[in-house]
Write an enzyme that holds these catalytic residues in place. Structure first.
Site, PDB file in Angstrom:
ATOM      1  N   VAL A  13      23.487  39.898 116.713  1.00  0.00           N
ATOM      2  CA  VAL A  13      22.644  40.936 116.364  1.00  0.00           C
ATOM      3  C   VAL A  13      22.164  40.620 114.827  1.00  0.00           C
ATOM      4  O   VAL A  13      21.085  40.823 114.584  1.00  0.00           O
ATOM      5  CB  VAL A  13      23.265  42.366 116.158  1.00  0.00           C
ATOM      6  N   LYS A  37      30.329  28.461 109.647  1.00  0.00           N
ATOM      7  CA  LYS A  37      28.943  28.931 110.429  1.00  0.00           C
ATOM      8  C   LYS A  37      27.927  28.848 109.539  1.00  0.00           C
ATOM      9  O   LYS A  37      26.715  28.518 109.675  1.00  0.00           O
ATOM     10  CB  LYS A  37      29.165  30.526 110.764  1.00  0.00           C
ATOM     11  N   THR A 122      27.090  48.647 116.618  1.00  0.00           N
ATOM     12  CA  THR A 122      27.166  49.804 117.808  1.00  0.00           C
ATOM     13  C   THR A 122      28.513  50.524 117.205  1.00  0.00           C
ATOM     14  O   THR A 122      29.643  50.080 117.399  1.00  0.00           O
ATOM     15  CB  THR A 122      27.317  49.286 119.117  1.00  0.00           C
ATOM     16  N   LEU A 149      18.068  44.905 121.667  1.00  0.00           N
ATOM     17  CA  LEU A 149      17.746  43.422 122.317  1.00  0.00           C
ATOM     18  C   LEU A 149      18.998  42.850 123.152  1.00  0.00           C
ATOM     19  O   LEU A 149      20.148  43.353 123.099  1.00  0.00           O
ATOM     20  CB  LEU A 149      17.376  42.309 120.978  1.00  0.00           C
ATOM     21  N   PHE A 244      16.937  46.754 136.273  1.00  0.00           N
ATOM     22  CA  PHE A 244      18.339  46.888 136.521  1.00  0.00           C
ATOM     23  C   PHE A 244      18.655  47.246 137.828  1.00  0.00           C
ATOM     24  O   PHE A 244      19.401  48.104 138.098  1.00  0.00           O
ATOM     25  CB  PHE A 244      18.880  47.825 135.390  1.00  0.00           C
ATOM     26  N   ALA A 247      21.407  43.985 142.662  1.00  0.00           N
ATOM     27  CA  ALA A 247      22.601  44.104 143.127  1.00  0.00           C
ATOM     28  C   ALA A 247      23.280  42.722 143.020  1.00  0.00           C
ATOM     29  O   ALA A 247      22.595  41.742 143.062  1.00  0.00           O
ATOM     30  CB  ALA A 247      22.710  44.518 144.844  1.00  0.00           C
ATOM     31  N   GLY A 252      28.347  41.984 133.108  1.00  0.00           N
ATOM     32  CA  GLY A 252      29.419  41.475 131.960  1.00  0.00           C
ATOM     33  C   GLY A 252      28.617  41.246 130.901  1.00  0.00           C
ATOM     34  O   GLY A 252      27.877  42.210 130.365  1.00  0.00           O
ATOM     35  N   CYS A 255      28.373  43.601 125.848  1.00  0.00           N
ATOM     36  CA  CYS A 255      27.815  45.169 125.582  1.00  0.00           C
ATOM     37  C   CYS A 255      28.321  46.251 126.608  1.00  0.00           C
ATOM     38  O   CYS A 255      29.063  47.058 126.416  1.00  0.00           O
ATOM     39  CB  CYS A 255      26.582  44.999 125.311  1.00  0.00           C
TER      40      CYS A 255
HETATM   41  C1  UGA Z   1      22.494  44.823 126.985  1.00  0.00           C
HETATM   42  C2  UGA Z   1      21.250  45.485 126.868  1.00  0.00           C
HETATM   43  O1  UGA Z   1      20.189  45.487 128.073  1.00  0.00           O
HETATM   44  C3  UGA Z   1      20.547  45.777 125.567  1.00  0.00           C
HETATM   45  O2  UGA Z   1      19.703  46.531 125.583  1.00  0.00           O
HETATM   46  C4  UGA Z   1      21.323  45.932 124.502  1.00  0.00           C
HETATM   47  O3  UGA Z   1      20.739  45.889 123.252  1.00  0.00           O
HETATM   48  C5  UGA Z   1      22.655  45.016 124.619  1.00  0.00           C
HETATM   49  O4  UGA Z   1      23.331  45.143 126.141  1.00  0.00           O
HETATM   50  C6  UGA Z   1      23.628  45.339 123.649  1.00  0.00           C
HETATM   51  O5  UGA Z   1      24.351  46.556 123.582  1.00  0.00           O
HETATM   52  O6  UGA Z   1      23.836  44.614 122.625  1.00  0.00           O
HETATM   53  P1  UGA Z   1      22.590  42.091 127.305  1.00  0.00           P
HETATM   54  O7  UGA Z   1      24.215  42.528 127.687  1.00  0.00           O
HETATM   55  O8  UGA Z   1      22.386  41.232 126.466  1.00  0.00           O
HETATM   56  O9  UGA Z   1      21.979  43.374 126.730  1.00  0.00           O
HETATM   57  O10 UGA Z   1      22.152  41.600 128.830  1.00  0.00           O
HETATM   58  P2  UGA Z   1      21.730  42.511 130.123  1.00  0.00           P
HETATM   59  O11 UGA Z   1      20.158  41.766 130.171  1.00  0.00           O
HETATM   60  O12 UGA Z   1      21.335  43.708 129.800  1.00  0.00           O
HETATM   61  O13 UGA Z   1      22.558  42.099 131.264  1.00  0.00           O
HETATM   62  C7  UGA Z   1      23.969  42.848 131.307  1.00  0.00           C
HETATM   63  C8  UGA Z   1      24.658  42.424 132.511  1.00  0.00           C
HETATM   64  O14 UGA Z   1      24.342  43.046 133.656  1.00  0.00           O
HETATM   65  C9  UGA Z   1      24.582  40.862 133.066  1.00  0.00           C
HETATM   66  O15 UGA Z   1      25.776  40.414 133.493  1.00  0.00           O
HETATM   67  C10 UGA Z   1      23.590  41.013 134.273  1.00  0.00           C
HETATM   68  O16 UGA Z   1      23.770  39.848 135.119  1.00  0.00           O
HETATM   69  C11 UGA Z   1      24.049  42.212 134.629  1.00  0.00           C
HETATM   70  N1  UGA Z   1      22.809  42.875 135.469  1.00  0.00           N
HETATM   71  C12 UGA Z   1      21.617  43.069 134.969  1.00  0.00           C
HETATM   72  C13 UGA Z   1      22.930  43.200 136.724  1.00  0.00           C
HETATM   73  O17 UGA Z   1      23.910  42.871 137.292  1.00  0.00           O
HETATM   74  N2  UGA Z   1      21.830  43.632 137.465  1.00  0.00           N
HETATM   75  C14 UGA Z   1      20.780  44.183 137.109  1.00  0.00           C
HETATM   76  O18 UGA Z   1      19.795  44.595 137.704  1.00  0.00           O
HETATM   77  C15 UGA Z   1      20.450  44.065 135.761  1.00  0.00           C
END
Ligand code: UGA
Length: 430
Positions: A13, A37, A122, A149, A244, A247, A252, A255
């Site tokens: 972030v 880093k 967070t 993000l 979202f 299925a 994972g 977050c």
């Molecule tokens: C998530 C949120 O989407 C962001 O808005 C937030 O800022 C971020 O957490 C955070 O708190 O920092 P991120 O973890 O990067 O973002 O990724 P996502 O795209 O949300 O995916 C998270 C997980 O959900 C992945 O493992 C993905 O495979 C899974 N997922 C996503 C599903 O199983 N099904 C879906 O329909 C969408």
């Protein structure tokens, strides 16, 4: 001339925030405690893979608006100070506030009156109210500015966010607003604790959508419906939306797992039983067991079976393996005696594997089963017909993201198992 901004933390972030703000013309200094880093950043390399970030960072460096320093090098703080340090989960599920506390201690001692502290990390709802009260006697303002993000699309998400949330006093909010002048999105002004809750509630709701569609997928398997079609139809309702509703083997990352557990802990702490959230967490844990259970059903014992796991990161286009379904699945399979070969388009380290393959072909050659854990384009777009033909006889393909073409895989002679995608002939559905 832009604002003068100091960012604590060159993690995900912090670095994205620093780079994006500096590219918009603000004068940004990003601080970290890790000198190796910082040395890499100074040479133009980001410590993690994120599409577009390195290029943008180089541009900002050449326009002179971005610099890096170790935390100890800064004597006094002024202007806008953004806090973007990690708040990892503790064993109880509660957020570990050690790093945030260290930063606030440093600011309390060394920030000029008039400095605005902006919390990007967070932090559990209720934290900011206490921090604001602690900093106020020193003339230091406080605002909460949660980050939404996503990994893999962070740079686009920053510039094209659908909202900016600022929690705090009207005075502190006014000071932070200029940072977002270049962003064309509605800005929500609210109280600090509400801003903190918006972050947790957003992640918990998205996790709920995922677990909900995963529950529907189980039912689809039982009754002979196809979850892809169901999700498409459900998502066409504007009140629900299509996002979202994919299925699979569950969410994972750094977050959703952490934030849902922290919110559950918060509820418990206040004596409230958040049933729905606990179900979301439980369903997600169950989804990861599906491939292991399916392979056990197919093979009986997994002893000496070779299983390939494809996609080791928690989602595509990142090198982040935190809480990636692949690592838990690999350790379960190895506990059952299987040899587990992993492949990821970007090299990552995953100690739970028996070995890492250099290519898809290497991972699948003679494998008895393959599990698609993350839907990288390279993996989904591969020639699955020839991949399947290189596998052992009567191989099993478990598509943990419903991203592969069942017909192509069955046509090449393997058994295809998806999540909520029952076999055509089982129910005579088509
Ligand atoms: C998530 C949120 O989407 C962001 O808005 C937030 O800022 C971020 O957490 C955070 O708190 O920092 P991120 O973890 O990067 O973002 O990724 P996502 O795209 O949300 O995916 C998270 C997980 O959900 C992945 O493992 C993905 O495979 C899974 N997922 C996503 C599903 O199983 N099904 C879906 O329909 C969408």
């Amino acid at each position: 001339m832009g604002e003068r901004v100091t960012v604590f933390g060159a993690g995900y972030v912090g670095l994205v925030t620093g780079v994006c703000l500096s590219s918009a013309g603000h004068e940004v200094k990003v601080l970290d405690v890790d000198s190796s880093k910082l040395a890499a950043l100074d040479q133009g390399r980001t410590p993690f893979f994120e599409p577009g970030l390195e290029d943008l960072m180089r541009e900002s460096r050449s326009q002179g608006t971005l610099s890096f320093a170790t935390v100890g090098d800064i004597g006094r703080f002024s202007g806008i100070v953004m806090v973007a340090v990690g708040t990892p989960a503790t064993a109880t599920g509660w957020a570990d506030m050690t790093y945030v506390r260290e930063v606030i201690d440093a600011l309390e001692a060394n920030a000029e009156p008039g400095t605005v502290v902006v919390m990007k990390s967070t932090v559990p709802p209720g934290t900011g109210r206490n921090l604001a009260a602690r900093l106020a006697p020193h003339g230091i303002l406080y605002a909460s500015n949660p980050e939404f993000l996503r990994e893999g699309t962070a740079v686009t998400d920053w510039f094209e966010t659908n909202r900016v949330v600022l929690g705090g006093s009207p005075e502190s909010i006014e000071r932070v607003k200029p940072l977002y002048e270049h962003i064309d999105a509605p800005l929500l002004e609210c109280e600090v604790t509400s801003a903190e809750m918006i972050k947790y509630a957003s992640n918990a709701f998205l996790a709920t959508k995922i677990s909900f569609i995963n529950e529907i997928a189980v039912l689809c398997d039982l009754v002979g419906a196809t979850v892809d079609q169901v999700a498409e139809g459900v998502g066409m309702d504007e009140r629900i939306g299509p996002a979202f509703l994919k299925a699979g083997i569950g969410y994972g990352g750094s977050c959703f797992p952490k934030d849902t557990r922290a919110l559950d802990f918060l509820a418990n702490f206040h004596g409230y039983d958040f049933h729905l959230l606990r179900a979301v967490i439980d369903v997600n844990a169950r989804q990861r067991l599906l491939p292991v259970r399916a392979l056990r059903e197919q093979f009986g014992s997994l002893e000496d079976r070779r299983v390939a796991i494809l996609g080791l990161t928690f989602k595509p286009d990142t090198d982040d393996t935190r809480e990636a379904p692949a690592s838990e699945i690999a350790s379960l399979l190895r506990a059952e005696g299987a040899e587990v070969v992993g492949y990821n388009p970007i090299p990552v380290v995953m100690p739970e594997l028996s070995r890492t393959a250099d290519s898809l072909e290497d991972a699948l050659a003679n494998a008895h089963a393959v599990i698609l854990a993350t839907e990288w384009d390279e993996i989904v777009g591969a020639d699955w017909g020839s991949l399947v033909r290189s596998m052992a006889d009567r191989a099993v393909v478990f598509d943990g993201r419903n991203a592969l073409d069942p017909q192509a895989i069955r046509g090449a002679g393997a058994k295809y198992i998806g999540v909520g995608r029952p076999e055509d002939d089982r129910h005579g559905a088509r």
